[in-house]
Design an enzyme around this catalytic site. Structure first.
Site, PDB file in Angstrom:
ATOM      1  N   ARG A 170     -32.451  -8.048  39.283  1.00  0.00           N
ATOM      2  CA  ARG A 170     -31.596  -8.855  40.165  1.00  0.00           C
ATOM      3  C   ARG A 170     -31.199  -8.074  41.412  1.00  0.00           C
ATOM      4  O   ARG A 170     -30.843  -8.651  42.420  1.00  0.00           O
ATOM      5  CB  ARG A 170     -30.289  -9.218  39.442  1.00  0.00           C
ATOM      6  CG  ARG A 170     -30.422 -10.260  38.371  1.00  0.00           C
ATOM      7  CD  ARG A 170     -29.160 -10.289  37.501  1.00  0.00           C
ATOM      8  NE  ARG A 170     -27.930 -10.613  38.207  1.00  0.00           N
ATOM      9  CZ  ARG A 170     -27.505 -11.837  38.469  1.00  0.00           C
ATOM     10  NH1 ARG A 170     -28.230 -12.858  38.116  1.00  0.00           N
ATOM     11  NH2 ARG A 170     -26.349 -12.042  39.082  1.00  0.00           N
ATOM     12  N   ARG A 174     -33.659  -1.595  49.232  1.00  0.00           N
ATOM     13  CA  ARG A 174     -34.148  -1.788  50.602  1.00  0.00           C
ATOM     14  C   ARG A 174     -34.183  -0.470  51.372  1.00  0.00           C
ATOM     15  O   ARG A 174     -33.241   0.307  51.291  1.00  0.00           O
ATOM     16  CB  ARG A 174     -33.210  -2.719  51.370  1.00  0.00           C
ATOM     17  CG  ARG A 174     -33.033  -4.069  50.750  1.00  0.00           C
ATOM     18  CD  ARG A 174     -32.447  -5.028  51.778  1.00  0.00           C
ATOM     19  NE  ARG A 174     -32.103  -6.289  51.135  1.00  0.00           N
ATOM     20  CZ  ARG A 174     -30.877  -6.629  50.794  1.00  0.00           C
ATOM     21  NH1 ARG A 174     -29.854  -5.830  51.051  1.00  0.00           N
ATOM     22  NH2 ARG A 174     -30.654  -7.788  50.212  1.00  0.00           N
ATOM     23  N   ARG A 247     -21.378 -11.616  26.053  1.00  0.00           N
ATOM     24  CA  ARG A 247     -20.413 -10.656  26.574  1.00  0.00           C
ATOM     25  C   ARG A 247     -19.261 -11.453  27.144  1.00  0.00           C
ATOM     26  O   ARG A 247     -19.443 -12.524  27.734  1.00  0.00           O
ATOM     27  CB  ARG A 247     -21.030  -9.799  27.679  1.00  0.00           C
ATOM     28  CG  ARG A 247     -22.084  -8.859  27.203  1.00  0.00           C
ATOM     29  CD  ARG A 247     -21.569  -7.823  26.243  1.00  0.00           C
ATOM     30  NE  ARG A 247     -20.710  -6.826  26.894  1.00  0.00           N
ATOM     31  CZ  ARG A 247     -19.990  -5.939  26.215  1.00  0.00           C
ATOM     32  NH1 ARG A 247     -19.972  -5.944  24.899  1.00  0.00           N
ATOM     33  NH2 ARG A 247     -19.273  -5.045  26.876  1.00  0.00           N
ATOM     34  N   ARG A 278     -15.108  -3.452  37.489  1.00  0.00           N
ATOM     35  CA  ARG A 278     -14.922  -3.621  38.937  1.00  0.00           C
ATOM     36  C   ARG A 278     -13.524  -4.130  39.228  1.00  0.00           C
ATOM     37  O   ARG A 278     -12.818  -4.606  38.346  1.00  0.00           O
ATOM     38  CB  ARG A 278     -15.978  -4.556  39.544  1.00  0.00           C
ATOM     39  CG  ARG A 278     -16.196  -5.846  38.815  1.00  0.00           C
ATOM     40  CD  ARG A 278     -17.440  -6.596  39.358  1.00  0.00           C
ATOM     41  NE  ARG A 278     -17.859  -7.584  38.377  1.00  0.00           N
ATOM     42  CZ  ARG A 278     -18.998  -8.279  38.421  1.00  0.00           C
ATOM     43  NH1 ARG A 278     -19.836  -8.103  39.407  1.00  0.00           N
ATOM     44  NH2 ARG A 278     -19.293  -9.151  37.480  1.00  0.00           N
ATOM     45  N   GLU A 304     -11.534  -5.988  36.174  1.00  0.00           N
ATOM     46  CA  GLU A 304     -12.406  -6.691  35.223  1.00  0.00           C
ATOM     47  C   GLU A 304     -12.846  -5.745  34.124  1.00  0.00           C
ATOM     48  O   GLU A 304     -13.392  -4.680  34.397  1.00  0.00           O
ATOM     49  CB  GLU A 304     -13.609  -7.238  35.997  1.00  0.00           C
ATOM     50  CG  GLU A 304     -14.603  -7.977  35.133  1.00  0.00           C
ATOM     51  CD  GLU A 304     -15.741  -8.594  35.956  1.00  0.00           C
ATOM     52  OE1 GLU A 304     -15.536  -8.912  37.147  1.00  0.00           O
ATOM     53  OE2 GLU A 304     -16.835  -8.729  35.396  1.00  0.00           O
ATOM     54  N   TYR A 352     -28.664 -16.809  31.417  1.00  0.00           N
ATOM     55  CA  TYR A 352     -27.915 -16.099  32.460  1.00  0.00           C
ATOM     56  C   TYR A 352     -28.207 -16.773  33.805  1.00  0.00           C
ATOM     57  O   TYR A 352     -29.003 -16.304  34.596  1.00  0.00           O
ATOM     58  CB  TYR A 352     -28.360 -14.631  32.467  1.00  0.00           C
ATOM     59  CG  TYR A 352     -27.599 -13.656  33.352  1.00  0.00           C
ATOM     60  CD1 TYR A 352     -26.507 -14.043  34.116  1.00  0.00           C
ATOM     61  CD2 TYR A 352     -27.984 -12.320  33.396  1.00  0.00           C
ATOM     62  CE1 TYR A 352     -25.835 -13.121  34.909  1.00  0.00           C
ATOM     63  CE2 TYR A 352     -27.318 -11.394  34.184  1.00  0.00           C
ATOM     64  CZ  TYR A 352     -26.253 -11.801  34.940  1.00  0.00           C
ATOM     65  OH  TYR A 352     -25.597 -10.892  35.731  1.00  0.00           O
ATOM     66  N   ASP A 354     -27.345 -18.236  37.535  1.00  0.00           N
ATOM     67  CA  ASP A 354     -26.466 -18.208  38.701  1.00  0.00           C
ATOM     68  C   ASP A 354     -26.055 -19.647  39.026  1.00  0.00           C
ATOM     69  O   ASP A 354     -26.678 -20.596  38.557  1.00  0.00           O
ATOM     70  CB  ASP A 354     -27.212 -17.617  39.906  1.00  0.00           C
ATOM     71  CG  ASP A 354     -27.330 -16.101  39.817  1.00  0.00           C
ATOM     72  OD1 ASP A 354     -26.479 -15.479  39.149  1.00  0.00           O
ATOM     73  OD2 ASP A 354     -28.267 -15.542  40.408  1.00  0.00           O
TER      74      ASP A 354
HETATM   75  N1  UDP Z   1     -25.664  -3.146  38.357  1.00  0.00           N
HETATM   76  C1  UDP Z   1     -25.502  -1.780  38.349  1.00  0.00           C
HETATM   77  N2  UDP Z   1     -24.585  -1.213  39.200  1.00  0.00           N
HETATM   78  C2  UDP Z   1     -23.829  -1.952  40.022  1.00  0.00           C
HETATM   79  C3  UDP Z   1     -24.012  -3.358  40.041  1.00  0.00           C
HETATM   80  C4  UDP Z   1     -24.931  -3.924  39.179  1.00  0.00           C
HETATM   81  O1  UDP Z   1     -26.146  -1.074  37.608  1.00  0.00           O
HETATM   82  O2  UDP Z   1     -23.000  -1.386  40.736  1.00  0.00           O
HETATM   83  C5  UDP Z   1     -26.658  -3.723  37.414  1.00  0.00           C
HETATM   84  C6  UDP Z   1     -26.110  -3.927  36.042  1.00  0.00           C
HETATM   85  O3  UDP Z   1     -27.130  -3.644  35.117  1.00  0.00           O
HETATM   86  C7  UDP Z   1     -25.758  -5.393  36.020  1.00  0.00           C
HETATM   87  C8  UDP Z   1     -26.853  -5.992  36.890  1.00  0.00           C
HETATM   88  O4  UDP Z   1     -27.105  -4.987  37.868  1.00  0.00           O
HETATM   89  O5  UDP Z   1     -25.772  -5.912  34.719  1.00  0.00           O
HETATM   90  C9  UDP Z   1     -26.472  -7.290  37.554  1.00  0.00           C
HETATM   91  O6  UDP Z   1     -25.245  -7.120  38.222  1.00  0.00           O
HETATM   92  P1  UDP Z   1     -24.502  -8.253  38.999  1.00  0.00           P
HETATM   93  O7  UDP Z   1     -23.333  -7.613  39.628  1.00  0.00           O
HETATM   94  O8  UDP Z   1     -25.483  -8.966  39.854  1.00  0.00           O
HETATM   95  O9  UDP Z   1     -24.059  -9.204  37.827  1.00  0.00           O
HETATM   96  P2  UDP Z   1     -22.982 -10.369  37.846  1.00  0.00           P
HETATM   97  O10 UDP Z   1     -22.373 -10.399  39.205  1.00  0.00           O
HETATM   98  O11 UDP Z   1     -23.758 -11.595  37.475  1.00  0.00           O
HETATM   99  O12 UDP Z   1     -22.030  -9.955  36.818  1.00  0.00           O
END
Ligand code: UDP
Length: 370
Positions: A170, A174, A247, A278, A304, A352, A354
């Site tokens: 996901r 870049r 989860r 976060r 969170e 999962y 979006d």
């Molecule tokens: N991820 C990570 N570090 C970060 C943000 C995301 O390793 O700082 C990885 C982590 O494995 C996570 C996945 O990317 O499960 C998807 O994160 P995202 O934040 O896109 O998930 P959501 O916002 O759906 O909770």
């Protein structure tokens, strides 16, 4: 029968179906066990700030049909998601881009960054078999250790070696100074909040809140020809084949008497030691302004915390590993035999999703069904 459709769950999936069914001339009843509509995109006002009660939701899509659809119900602002990672107090730009590589290694040019990644990914030979291997093969070990490992293991409660590789795909990588988290043509936050947007979708439709379908199934089923069920598929079948794993996340929300706590909507705590994954500072989804464009004097933050789901918790993320995938397939076979009931959405399909994918999937169903 009183209604053509009973829609169980007033989240995005249910709201799209209800709206389209009504438009097609069908009678619809929407129920939800919560005291509010909008499912997990629910936003609540605190001091003129739209607080994302079930976690940050940033709408983004490449699907023009979905974008044209959802913008009927709200105007979207120009918010662009650029989270910051905090690793033991060291800050990095996300997703992985030239700012990140510069901070991590001091590299200046894309060529230098690419060389650094190429050197570090050498340790992975062959097709990555799990999230750890996938991550190292994408960005190398340094970034894996500081920005991925701790965060992912907190979020999923599992070792990165035991997680599927696709989760990390996901995240974009870049070799440019572009820190827009999403590779999406369209992105933004609905002006007025998600709750207002879903209320617009459900306008003119009968809604009963605080109504638990599974507790009152028999009496609710007789009200409608067909049921659209967006709750957990295993709960529908009374967990008779076993429980699917989810989860869950928990938020500690605080109103602070300061105008600016962290200067960004999302800061990810990527070390293993900080207990939260976060912190969201909600006002920055709307540039720190109220509806009239005035600066807001206070701020609301949510820490969170991620945890394994247990009965009574809110299920958030399906755990799409092999074991759960196999169990879901068994439930799906049962679901297909329920002639009157259609299962949909993140919990109904154990996927999962979006937000845009949920809308696309609901619109697909409408095309088949209505
Ligand atoms: N991820 C990570 N570090 C970060 C943000 C995301 O390793 O700082 C990885 C982590 O494995 C996570 C996945 O990317 O499960 C998807 O994160 P995202 O934040 O896109 O998930 P959501 O916002 O759906 O909770």
């Amino acid at each position: 029968m009183k209604f053509d459709y009973l829609v169980v769950g007033a989240g995005l999936y249910g709201a799209v179906i209800a709206h389209e069914a009504k438009k097609a001339g069908k009678s619809v009843l929407v129920i939800d066990k919560r005291p509010n509509i909008a499912g997990n995109v629910y936003t609540e006002d605190m001091e003129s700030i739209h607080v994302h009660k079930y976690g940050a939701h940033i709408f983004h899509t490449n699907n023009t049909e979905v974008w044209n659809y959802i913008t009927q119900f709200a105007t979207f602002n120009r918010f662009t998601n650029s989270p910051v990672a905090n690793y033991h107090g060291e800050l990095f730009s996300l997703p992985f881009n030239m700012y990140t590589f510069n901070k991590m290694w001091g590299v200046i040019t894309p060529e230098e960054a690419a060389a650094k990644i190429a050197e570090q990914r050498k340790e992975i030979t062959g097709e990555p078999q799990n999230l750890e291997e996938q991550a190292i093969s994408l960005v190398g070990r340094d970034i894996y250790e500081k920005l991925i490992k701790g965060y992912t293991e907190k979020q999923w409660g599992r070792d990165c070696k035991d997680l599927p590789a696709f989760i990390i795909k996901r995240l974009p990588v870049r070799l440019t100074f572009d820190n827009n988290y999403f590779n999406a043509l369209y992105q933004g936050i609905p002006v007025g909040g998600y709750t207002q947007m879903v209320a617009n979708m459900l306008e003119g439709i009968e809604i009963r809140l605080n109504t638990d379908y599974l507790e009152h199934k028999a009496e609710l089923d007789v009200l409608a020809e067909k049921v659209i069920y967006t709750g957990p598929i295993d709960a529908y079948f009374d967990f008779k084949l076993g429980t699917l794993e989810y989860r869950s996340v928990r938020f500690e929300t605080e109103l602070l008497d300061i105008p600016n706590f962290q200067g960004n909507a999302a800061v990810n705590y990527t070390d293993r030691e900080t207990p939260w994954t976060r912190i969201i500072e909600h006002k920055w989804f709307e540039f720190g302004k109220d509806a009239d464009g005035n600066d807001l004097p206070k701020t609301v933050i949510s820490r969170e915390y991620s945890s394994e789901w247990k009965p009574g918790d809110e299920p958030y993320y399906p755990v799409n590993d092999e074991k759960n995938g196999a169990l879901y397939a068994q439930y799906k076979a049962l679901a297909e035999k329920e002639e009157k009931v259609i299962f949909g959405g993140r919990l109904g399909e154990y996927k999962y999703y979006d937000m845009d994918a949920v809308i696309a999937s609901a619109l697909e169903l409408c095309k088949r069904e209505l």
